[in-house]
Design a protein around this motif. Structure first.
Motif, PDB file in Angstrom:
ATOM      1  N   UNK A 137       0.837  -1.202   0.000  1.00 47.70           N
ATOM      2  CA  UNK A 137       0.000   0.000   0.000  1.00 47.70           C
ATOM      3  C   UNK A 137       0.869   1.249   0.000  1.00 47.70           C
ATOM      4  N   UNK A 138       1.935   1.234   0.796  1.00 47.34           N
ATOM      5  CA  UNK A 138       2.793   2.413   0.913  1.00 47.34           C
ATOM      6  C   UNK A 138       3.521   2.726  -0.384  1.00 47.34           C
ATOM      7  N   UNK A 139       3.737   1.709  -1.234  1.00 48.15           N
ATOM      8  CA  UNK A 139       4.532   1.913  -2.444  1.00 48.15           C
ATOM      9  C   UNK A 139       3.704   1.928  -3.728  1.00 48.15           C
ATOM     10  N   UNK A 140       2.668   1.095  -3.789  1.00 50.31           N
ATOM     11  CA  UNK A 140       1.916   0.952  -5.024  1.00 50.31           C
ATOM     12  C   UNK A 140       0.468   1.411  -4.931  1.00 50.31           C
ATOM     13  N   UNK A 141      -0.013   1.668  -3.721  1.00 49.03           N
ATOM     14  CA  UNK A 141      -1.393   2.073  -3.560  1.00 49.03           C
ATOM     15  C   UNK A 141      -2.280   0.934  -3.108  1.00 49.03           C
ATOM     16  N   UNK A 142      -3.468   1.295  -2.638  1.00 46.44           N
ATOM     17  CA  UNK A 142      -4.374   0.313  -2.041  1.00 46.44           C
ATOM     18  C   UNK A 142      -4.883  -0.703  -3.053  1.00 46.44           C
ATOM     19  N   UNK A 143      -5.256  -0.248  -4.250  1.00 48.66           N
ATOM     20  CA  UNK A 143      -5.824  -1.160  -5.245  1.00 48.66           C
ATOM     21  C   UNK A 143      -4.851  -2.273  -5.605  1.00 48.66           C
ATOM     22  N   UNK A 144      -3.617  -1.903  -5.893  1.00 47.16           N
ATOM     23  CA  UNK A 144      -2.615  -2.902  -6.268  1.00 47.16           C
ATOM     24  C   UNK A 144      -2.355  -3.859  -5.113  1.00 47.16           C
ATOM     25  N   UNK A 145      -2.218  -3.323  -3.897  1.00 53.43           N
ATOM     26  CA  UNK A 145      -1.908  -4.149  -2.725  1.00 53.43           C
ATOM     27  C   UNK A 145      -3.010  -5.162  -2.453  1.00 53.43           C
ATOM     28  N   UNK A 146      -4.248  -4.711  -2.440  1.00 49.87           N
ATOM     29  CA  UNK A 146      -5.367  -5.610  -2.155  1.00 49.87           C
ATOM     30  C   UNK A 146      -5.504  -6.657  -3.259  1.00 49.87           C
ATOM     31  N   UNK A 147      -5.366  -6.227  -4.513  1.00 47.36           N
ATOM     32  CA  UNK A 147      -5.474  -7.166  -5.631  1.00 47.36           C
ATOM     33  C   UNK A 147      -4.364  -8.209  -5.570  1.00 47.36           C
ATOM     34  N   UNK A 148      -3.150  -7.793  -5.196  1.00 43.87           N
ATOM     35  CA  UNK A 148      -2.020  -8.724  -5.083  1.00 43.87           C
ATOM     36  C   UNK A 148      -2.304  -9.790  -4.022  1.00 43.87           C
ATOM     37  N   UNK A 149      -2.762  -9.354  -2.865  1.00 43.47           N
ATOM     38  CA  UNK A 149      -3.036 -10.294  -1.779  1.00 43.47           C
ATOM     39  C   UNK A 149      -4.164 -11.250  -2.161  1.00 43.47           C
ATOM     40  N   UNK A 150      -5.227 -10.721  -2.752  1.00 45.41           N
ATOM     41  CA  UNK A 150      -6.351 -11.568  -3.147  1.00 45.41           C
ATOM     42  C   UNK A 150      -5.936 -12.611  -4.181  1.00 45.41           C
ATOM     43  N   UNK A 151      -5.154 -12.189  -5.171  1.00 40.07           N
ATOM     44  CA  UNK A 151      -4.733 -13.141  -6.201  1.00 40.07           C
ATOM     45  C   UNK A 151      -3.746 -14.162  -5.636  1.00 40.07           C
ATOM     46  N   UNK A 152      -2.900 -13.731  -4.692  1.00 39.04           N
ATOM     47  CA  UNK A 152      -2.012 -14.683  -4.026  1.00 39.04           C
ATOM     48  C   UNK A 152      -2.798 -15.741  -3.267  1.00 39.04           C
ATOM     49  N   UNK A 153      -3.868 -15.316  -2.590  1.00 43.43           N
ATOM     50  CA  UNK A 153      -4.721 -16.267  -1.872  1.00 43.43           C
ATOM     51  C   UNK A 153      -5.432 -17.212  -2.837  1.00 43.43           C
ATOM     52  N   UNK A 154      -5.836 -16.705  -3.986  1.00 40.52           N
ATOM     53  CA  UNK A 154      -6.492 -17.549  -4.990  1.00 40.52           C
ATOM     54  C   UNK A 154      -5.531 -18.652  -5.449  1.00 40.52           C
TER      55      UNK A 154
END
Length: 331
Positions: A137-154
């Motif tokens: 979030x601190x480097x890429x923003x909330x959208x990228x961070x949340x999407x990264x975590x969600x796709x990692x969980x998938x």
């Protein structure tokens, strides 16, 4: 308000300005390559270190309520894909690199938990955690961070579910399946003991991770200030349709914590690399490092190890192309 938190609290942009002003007073031109590299290096090292220590302390304190034996009991209550989801979510609150996750994987497997659930944990633990979410979030923003975590969980859930579906238990080494450990309930710790535990976890994690932070930030500083944009765009940009595959293959043998790979990813993105290629590189480094695969080979047989590598690599590549397709929406 959130924009202020993201930029000034998590991103610490005030720190970047302060470091730039301090270097200018020392006579260093931060607009030059050398000056820009020094500013990038100091800013990212201090920022990542502060966030790392703060986050690991908080996560470890929470984790003290969920020791391995309690986690085993929680996981044993679920079946099917829900068990894989819980296993993957459990991985997000364990701030471990891929090598550190393997002993817990062995413990869960020897305790009789479904193999697919333990692999969901093994995939998610190094790839996504609460600390990486905050730093992303601190480097890429909330959208990228949340999407990264969600796709990692998938990837973790589907990968574990596929391994469970294929009934690969016979490819786990006998000493793991036959091992049994005594359950020690540490849920009765006092708040002071939990604080001491969290402090010790910060110290242990910092000693292990800090060298990779220095290396990662150093590489990021070189990319950010010395590597021509055309080079990066040619290899990992829109000019190369195979950039995601190349990024995953380059990242897989490396060994680094996610905190060490994020500065490299940040610099690559700033130079014109596509988002999906950058995130594929991050996922491959944290999930498929060569040391962790060597350790895993000691506890599973080649067929299961190959399946694990194949699932992770295919999942990472698909996620990379997905992020490339939606990059304009996220950034």
């Amino acid at each position: 308000m959130w924009d202020f938190i993201q930029k000034q609290v998590l991103g610490m942009e005030w720190l970047n300005g302060a470091i730039g002003a301090g270097l200018a007073r020392l006579g260093l031109d931060t607009a030059s390559r050398w000056g820009g590299s020094v500013q990038f290096f100091l800013y990212d090292v201090v920022k990542i270190t502060v966030l790392l220590c703060t986050l690991i302390f908080g996560i470890s304190y929470i984790q003290s309520y969920f020791p391995p034996e309690r986690s085993k009991r929680i996981l044993s209550r679920f079946r099917g894909v829900w068990a894989n989801i819980i296993g993957a979510l459990l991985g997000t609150v364990t701030p471990f690199c891929s090598c550190s996750s393997i002993p817990l994987f062995i413990g869960f497997t020897s305790a009789g938990l479904p193999l697919g659930v333990t692999f969901s944990f093994l995939i998610s633990s190094p790839m996504v955690d609460l600390g990486s979410l905050i730093l992303l979030i601190s480097m890429f923003g909330t959208k990228v961070a949340v999407a990264y975590v969600l796709m990692g969980l998938v990837v973790a859930v589907l990968g574990g579910a596929l391994i469970e579906k294929l009934h690969m238990e016979r490819y786990v080494e006998d000493f793991v399946r036959n091992a049994s450990g005594a359950a020690v309930d540490s849920s009765g710790q006092t708040p002071k003991e939990r604080l001491v535990y969290a402090r010790d976890q910060v110290a242990a994690t910092f000693r292990k991770v800090f060298p990779y932070i220095l290396i990662g930030v150093g590489i990021g500083a070189i990319i950010h200030n010395w590597i021509p944009e055309d080079w990066v765009q040619m290899v990992l940009g829109s000019r190369n349709p195979l950039g995601v595959i190349l990024a995953a293959l380059i990242g897989a043998p490396m060994y680094a914590d996610i905190f060490g790979t994020i500065p490299v990813a940040q610099a690559l993105l700033a130079k014109g690399a596509l988002l999906g290629s950058v995130l594929a590189f991050m996922m491959a480094v944290t999930t498929l490092s060569l040391p962790s695969l060597i350790m895993l080979k000691k506890v599973v047989r080649p067929k299961l190890l190959g399946l694990f590598i194949g699932i992770c690599m295919v999942g990472i590549i698909l996620v990379g192309y997905f992020f490339n397709a939606i990059q304009d929406i996220l950034i």
